[in-house]
Design an enzyme around this catalytic site. Structure first.
Site, PDB file in Angstrom:
ATOM      1  N   LYS A  85      19.171  21.101   6.454  1.00 28.36           N
ATOM      2  CA  LYS A  85      18.311  21.501   7.669  1.00 28.36           C
ATOM      3  C   LYS A  85      18.035  23.021   7.830  1.00 28.36           C
ATOM      4  O   LYS A  85      18.179  23.259   9.264  1.00 28.36           O
ATOM      5  CB  LYS A  85      18.133  20.363   8.770  1.00 28.36           C
ATOM      6  CG  LYS A  85      18.013  19.168   8.470  1.00 28.36           C
ATOM      7  CD  LYS A  85      17.902  18.427   9.916  1.00 28.36           C
ATOM      8  CE  LYS A  85      17.528  16.803   9.622  1.00 28.36           C
ATOM      9  NZ  LYS A  85      18.757  16.130   8.817  1.00 28.36           N
ATOM     10  N   ARG A 230      22.104   3.344   6.497  1.00 32.86           N
ATOM     11  CA  ARG A 230      22.585   2.348   7.272  1.00 32.86           C
ATOM     12  C   ARG A 230      22.179   1.008   6.707  1.00 32.86           C
ATOM     13  O   ARG A 230      23.224   0.070   6.736  1.00 32.86           O
ATOM     14  CB  ARG A 230      22.172   2.359   8.768  1.00 32.86           C
ATOM     15  CG  ARG A 230      23.153   3.492   9.600  1.00 32.86           C
ATOM     16  CD  ARG A 230      22.964   3.670  10.945  1.00 32.86           C
ATOM     17  NE  ARG A 230      21.244   4.413  10.879  1.00 32.86           N
ATOM     18  CZ  ARG A 230      20.899   4.453  12.195  1.00 32.86           C
ATOM     19  NH1 ARG A 230      21.329   4.075  13.272  1.00 32.86           N
ATOM     20  NH2 ARG A 230      19.462   5.331  12.271  1.00 32.86           N
TER      21      ARG A 230
END
Length: 253
Positions: A85, A230
């Site tokens: 980022k 996840r």
């Protein structure tokens, strides 16, 4: 081999548009490294790329254990994406990108908010020299993302009122980005960005699974790649979960 070719080859070979977000936390450093390595070895044949975030870089060290993980990823013929980022001034951004590329990463993520001139320009230039990729953040996946990416702004070129992510989508074309990141939790945004890009830049969609995004729906809306974390690595059988996800979308394509 450049990032784009490496990604496309892995997608075809593994018959998967899934990018694993390898974002393990809450372990001591040795276990963090070992568990990450096991995940790469178990899941790599069911995904087309693996994305690493700073959850691993900070505790493990970029040029130590993380580089070893990147080498393992490459050993399985899939690209490694650094979710950096990048969002600073040009001089700093160039250094950041150079460090990640020197550690073996094939692509980095960057924030469109910083702009191009004296911002992301050196990142794109360096990536082009190395045949690496830059994925531009167009709209993130968390609930508060619309406060920034979805806000209504005035287009400085036309004076018209538009949503921020629409302008960022156009930047991916103007700047020559290798991907646009749009959260799978914002399906209408994916569809709108897809219409702007016209298929010229692939959409990568994070937020599938735990955050509430649907893999199938994201692909139908226009995403080409789905970023899943996840839902895979927190399952009792990560490889089985990755394979089940891959099978669940075979009818979409």
């Amino acid at each position: 081999m450049g990032f784009k070719k490496l990604l496309e080859d892995a997608e075809k070979r593994n018959r998967s548009p899934i990018v694993l977000a390898l974002d393990l936390t809450r372990r001591n450093r040795e276990d963090l490294y070992k568990d990450s390595l096991k995940l790469i070895q178990a899941v790599s044949r069911f995904v087309c790329a693996i994305k690493i975030n700073r959850q691993l870089v900070l505790p493990l060290g970029l040029h130590d254990r993380v580089k070893a993980l990147v080498d393992e990823i490459h050993g399985r013929d899939i690209p490694a994406i650094m979710d950096a980022k990048i969002n600073d001034i040009g001089h700093t951004n160039e250094f950041i990108a150079s460090e990640y590329f020197s550690a073996g990463f094939d692509a980095v993520t960057a924030s469109a908010f910083v702009g191009y001139k004296d911002g992301l320009e050196p990142v794109f230039r360096l990536a082009k020299q190395k045949q690496n990729g830059v994925l531009l953040l167009v709209h993130m996946s968390h609930k508060g993302a619309s406060e920034g990416y979805g806000q209504t702004v005035v287009d400085e070129k036309t004076g018209s009122r538009r949503r921020q992510f629409e302008i960022f989508a156009e930047k991916t074309l103007q700047w020559g980005a290798d991907g646009a990141i749009v959260g799978a939790t914002f399906l209408e945004t994916i569809a709108r960005v897809h219409s702007i890009l016209g298929g010229n830049v692939p959409i990568f969609s994070p937020g599938v699974g735990v955050q509430g995004g649907s893999l199938k729906d994201a692909l139908v809306a226009g995403a080409k790649y789905a970023i899943v974390g996840r839902s895979i690595y927190e399952s009792d059988d990560p490889a089985g979960s990755a394979n089940d996800l891959r099978r669940s979308i075979e009818a979409v394509g």
